[in-house]
Design a protein around this motif. Sequence first.
Motif, mmCIF file in Angstrom:
data_model
loop_
_atom_site.group_PDB
_atom_site.id
_atom_site.type_symbol
_atom_site.label_atom_id
_atom_site.label_comp_id
_atom_site.label_asym_id
_atom_site.label_seq_id
_atom_site.Cartn_x
_atom_site.Cartn_y
_atom_site.Cartn_z
ATOM 1 N N ILE A 1 0.854 -1.179 0.000
ATOM 2 C CA ILE A 1 0.000 0.000 0.000
ATOM 3 C C ILE A 1 0.890 1.229 0.000
ATOM 4 O O ILE A 1 1.916 1.266 0.696
ATOM 5 C CB ILE A 1 -0.970 0.017 1.202
ATOM 6 C CG1 ILE A 1 -1.816 1.317 1.200
ATOM 7 C CG2 ILE A 1 -0.234 -0.157 2.529
ATOM 8 C CD1 ILE A 1 -2.955 1.297 2.198
ATOM 9 N N GLU A 2 0.513 2.199 -0.822
ATOM 10 C CA GLU A 2 1.220 3.480 -0.875
ATOM 11 C C GLU A 2 0.175 4.581 -0.909
ATOM 12 O O GLU A 2 -0.863 4.451 -1.582
ATOM 13 C CB GLU A 2 2.089 3.570 -2.135
ATOM 14 C CG GLU A 2 3.277 2.632 -2.170
ATOM 15 C CD GLU A 2 4.453 3.125 -1.351
ATOM 16 O OE1 GLU A 2 4.408 4.289 -0.889
ATOM 17 O OE2 GLU A 2 5.419 2.357 -1.189
ATOM 18 N N GLU A 3 0.438 5.665 -0.208
ATOM 19 C CA GLU A 3 -0.461 6.810 -0.278
ATOM 20 C C GLU A 3 0.306 8.087 0.021
ATOM 21 O O GLU A 3 1.358 8.065 0.672
ATOM 22 C CB GLU A 3 -1.645 6.664 0.671
ATOM 23 C CG GLU A 3 -1.289 6.644 2.145
ATOM 24 C CD GLU A 3 -2.530 6.571 3.035
ATOM 25 O OE1 GLU A 3 -2.634 7.410 3.953
ATOM 26 O OE2 GLU A 3 -3.382 5.689 2.814
ATOM 27 N N LEU A 4 -0.245 9.199 -0.474
ATOM 28 C CA LEU A 4 0.313 10.515 -0.194
ATOM 29 C C LEU A 4 -0.683 11.287 0.649
ATOM 30 O O LEU A 4 -1.845 11.456 0.259
ATOM 31 C CB LEU A 4 0.586 11.278 -1.495
ATOM 32 C CG LEU A 4 1.053 12.729 -1.307
ATOM 33 C CD1 LEU A 4 2.459 12.763 -0.700
ATOM 34 C CD2 LEU A 4 1.026 13.485 -2.632
ATOM 35 N N ALA A 5 -0.246 11.735 1.819
ATOM 36 C CA ALA A 5 -1.074 12.568 2.688
ATOM 37 C C ALA A 5 -0.249 13.771 3.122
ATOM 38 O O ALA A 5 0.985 13.720 3.155
ATOM 39 C CB ALA A 5 -1.529 11.772 3.909
ATOM 40 N N ARG A 6 -0.929 14.874 3.437
ATOM 41 C CA ARG A 6 -0.212 16.076 3.854
ATOM 42 C C ARG A 6 0.581 15.845 5.127
ATOM 43 O O ARG A 6 1.698 16.319 5.293
ATOM 44 C CB ARG A 6 -1.212 17.221 4.065
ATOM 45 C CG ARG A 6 -1.959 17.617 2.815
ATOM 46 C CD ARG A 6 -1.034 18.122 1.725
ATOM 47 N NE ARG A 6 -1.767 18.505 0.514
ATOM 48 C CZ ARG A 6 -1.192 18.873 -0.622
ATOM 49 N NH1 ARG A 6 0.119 18.889 -0.718
ATOM 50 N NH2 ARG A 6 -1.920 19.209 -1.666
ATOM 51 N N ARG A 7 -0.017 15.115 6.051
ATOM 52 C CA ARG A 7 0.651 14.718 7.284
ATOM 53 C C ARG A 7 0.282 13.273 7.558
ATOM 54 O O ARG A 7 -0.779 12.807 7.167
ATOM 55 C CB ARG A 7 0.199 15.583 8.465
ATOM 56 C CG ARG A 7 0.493 17.052 8.353
ATOM 57 C CD ARG A 7 -0.207 17.823 9.446
ATOM 58 N NE ARG A 7 -1.662 17.650 9.375
ATOM 59 C CZ ARG A 7 -2.520 18.212 10.220
ATOM 60 N NH1 ARG A 7 -2.081 18.955 11.212
ATOM 61 N NH2 ARG A 7 -3.820 18.022 10.066
ATOM 62 N N LEU B 1 -9.153 21.811 -2.086
ATOM 63 C CA LEU B 1 -8.014 22.647 -1.711
ATOM 64 C C LEU B 1 -6.720 21.845 -1.579
ATOM 65 O O LEU B 1 -5.629 22.414 -1.550
ATOM 66 C CB LEU B 1 -8.318 23.409 -0.418
ATOM 67 C CG LEU B 1 -8.652 22.614 0.855
ATOM 68 C CD1 LEU B 1 -7.390 22.227 1.609
ATOM 69 C CD2 LEU B 1 -9.561 23.434 1.766
ATOM 70 N N HIS B 2 -6.825 20.516 -1.508
ATOM 71 C CA HIS B 2 -5.617 19.692 -1.396
ATOM 72 C C HIS B 2 -5.024 19.343 -2.757
ATOM 73 O O HIS B 2 -3.898 18.856 -2.831
ATOM 74 C CB HIS B 2 -5.922 18.408 -0.635
ATOM 75 C CG HIS B 2 -6.354 18.636 0.771
ATOM 76 N ND1 HIS B 2 -5.542 19.221 1.715
ATOM 77 C CD2 HIS B 2 -7.530 18.377 1.399
ATOM 78 C CE1 HIS B 2 -6.181 19.310 2.870
ATOM 79 N NE2 HIS B 2 -7.386 18.803 2.705
ATOM 80 N N GLY B 3 -5.780 19.567 -3.819
ATOM 81 C CA GLY B 3 -5.227 19.269 -5.132
ATOM 82 C C GLY B 3 -6.293 19.192 -6.205
ATOM 83 O O GLY B 3 -7.446 18.843 -5.929
ATOM 84 N N SER B 4 -5.889 19.522 -7.422
ATOM 85 C CA SER B 4 -6.805 19.431 -8.556
ATOM 86 C C SER B 4 -6.993 17.973 -8.963
ATOM 87 O O SER B 4 -6.264 17.077 -8.520
ATOM 88 C CB SER B 4 -6.236 20.219 -9.734
ATOM 89 O OG SER B 4 -5.043 19.591 -10.209
ATOM 90 N N VAL C 1 -4.448 12.131 -0.068
ATOM 91 C CA VAL C 1 -4.779 12.850 -1.297
ATOM 92 C C VAL C 1 -5.071 11.839 -2.397
ATOM 93 O O VAL C 1 -6.012 11.972 -3.169
ATOM 94 C CB VAL C 1 -3.612 13.784 -1.699
ATOM 95 C CG1 VAL C 1 -3.858 14.406 -3.063
ATOM 96 C CG2 VAL C 1 -3.401 14.849 -0.639
ATOM 97 N N ALA C 2 -4.255 10.791 -2.458
ATOM 98 C CA ALA C 2 -4.462 9.668 -3.365
ATOM 99 C C ALA C 2 -3.631 8.501 -2.851
ATOM 100 O O ALA C 2 -2.592 8.698 -2.227
ATOM 101 C CB ALA C 2 -4.067 10.018 -4.798
ATOM 102 N N GLY C 3 -4.099 7.297 -3.114
ATOM 103 C CA GLY C 3 -3.361 6.126 -2.655
ATOM 104 C C GLY C 3 -3.754 4.887 -3.434
ATOM 105 O O GLY C 3 -4.719 4.896 -4.210
ATOM 106 N N ALA C 4 -2.986 3.830 -3.234
ATOM 107 C CA ALA C 4 -3.229 2.583 -3.959
ATOM 108 C C ALA C 4 -2.866 1.393 -3.098
ATOM 109 O O ALA C 4 -1.901 1.428 -2.322
ATOM 110 C CB ALA C 4 -2.416 2.547 -5.251
#
Length: 291
Positions: free
Chosen positions: A183-189, A262-265, A195-198
């Motif tokens: 599992i991988e994901e991108l979060a602000r903190r 606001l976190h991303g387009s 924001v998105a993950g898989a």
Amino acid sequence: MKPAPFAYHAPSSLDEAVALLAEHGDGAKVLAGGQSLVPMLALRLAVFDHLIDLGRIPELRGLERRGGTIRLGAGTTHAAVGSSAEVAEAVPLLSRATPFIGHFQIRNRGTIGGAIAHADPAAEYPAVALALEAELETVSPRGQRTIPAADFFTGTWTTALADDEILTGVTFPVWGGRSGHAIEELARRHGDFAVAGATVALELDDDGRVGRCAIGLLGLGSTPERATAAEATVTGTAIADVDAQGVGEAAMAVLRSVPADLHGSADYRRRVGAAMVARAWRRAAQEALHG
């Protein structure tokens, strides 16, 4: 803010909980761990006259291995899932998703059933359940039924659960052979929603080809998504010939409606999503090849 007034019920059995839910109808809401519902009540984004707390019902907790599957009671906490050696061995993807959920205080109170029933499209457990074709068990005054994960998530925070149904358990298939999970994901903190993950699970046959794979996406739609088209493009292909970045791009290509905020387009989320799929694919492939 404080929640609107409500009557609190703490049944000690599942039968009692079902009866309370039937008695109070759509004015009632079941409370699992409360880590999502309670903040919504405090902000008055949700209002109910009755809360039915499932936390004192022992039959909703625990896990059981059943041949080629493992069943987790809906009231099993994230912490219990994450610390279980049996879950780590049987459903590695579920175990590895757990540390991404909030913080340890949330994991100590939150439950797997609550997370899946809440159906947040950026949450980890719904994406894992969808990718691995979990089955959701429910009970109501009409009896029991089983809902495939593919049919369970109907929209943001909405599911196929009827107003008088309670989610009682989740059953996952156990993958065998030469398999890999990541599992991988991108979060602000750390602990924020992604924001998105898989999530990726893959299994190799004796010839080193992809016998089956499952790719779940989070934060990329109004529900968790499964990248079935991308899965189809790599199934039957020698693992050495699979281009991870190509898998990520294929997973994004068929998404119907990617959110923008606001976190991303939407375009940014697609780029991040492709990168997360590629990273998760590489890690899962390495595990399947080398153990």
